[in-house]
Scaffold this motif. Structure first.
Motif: not given
Length: 166
Positions: A35-36, A114-115, A128-129, A146-149
């Motif tokens: 994780p970032m 992403a749920v 988004y990935q 991998k990013g999830i806003s």
């Protein structure tokens, strides 16, 4: 919304019928990551499983759909003598694209939603990935971001993955 779902189903059905190239088809894989950013403060690791269906739309270019399960292992915190640990998890539902640079190297991207399916209350968000990888006839190996806003920030990780192509 119903029209959108029917349109997506029609595109996928067309892809199942028209997929004649061995590059298209199902992929099932696993991923691990670190994780970032904001997520690095809350989570210690990211891992999960993925499934995708890809179909050729042009030379060296594949489109498809992907989903899976991405788990974020929570870090433990001491809040006044009480240990707190909250895990996060997401189920992405996304479109996928892949362009083969040559026989073995490719670039790709997933884009969708992403749920949230982790502990407690949480929100899903835009998923988004982007990724780059190496492939053989039956396997793929990739590195990606991998990013999830989500509301108030983002959940992101840098990782690697592998997939078996059917």
């Amino acid at each position: 919304m119903k029209k959108l779902l029917l349109s997506v189903a029609a595109v996928l059905a067309f892809g199942l019928v028209s997929a004649q190239d061995s590059d298209g088809g199902f992929k099932v894989g696993i991923h691990v990551g670190i994780p970032m950013g904001d997520a690095g403060d809350l989570y210690s690791a990211n891992y999960g499983a993925d499934i995708a269906y890809m179909f050729p739309v042009a030379d060296s270019f594949l489109l498809g759909a992907t989903t899976g399960y991405s788990f974020y292992s929570g870090k433990e915190y001491d809040l006044g003598g009480v240990t707190v640990k909250q895990n996060g998890a997401f189920i992405p539902v996304a479109a996928a694209a892949q362009y083969s640079l040559d026989t073995n190297w490719f670039i790709g991207a997933d884009l969708g939603y992403a749920v949230y399916s982790g502990d407690g209350d949480g929100n899903g968000g835009m998923y988004y990935q982007p990724k780059v990888g190496f492939q053989t006839e039956t396997m793929q190996f990739y590195a990606g971001y991998k990013g999830i806003s989500v509301e108030g920030g983002s959940v992101s990780s840098v990782g690697v993955g592998a997939a078996y192509k059917f």
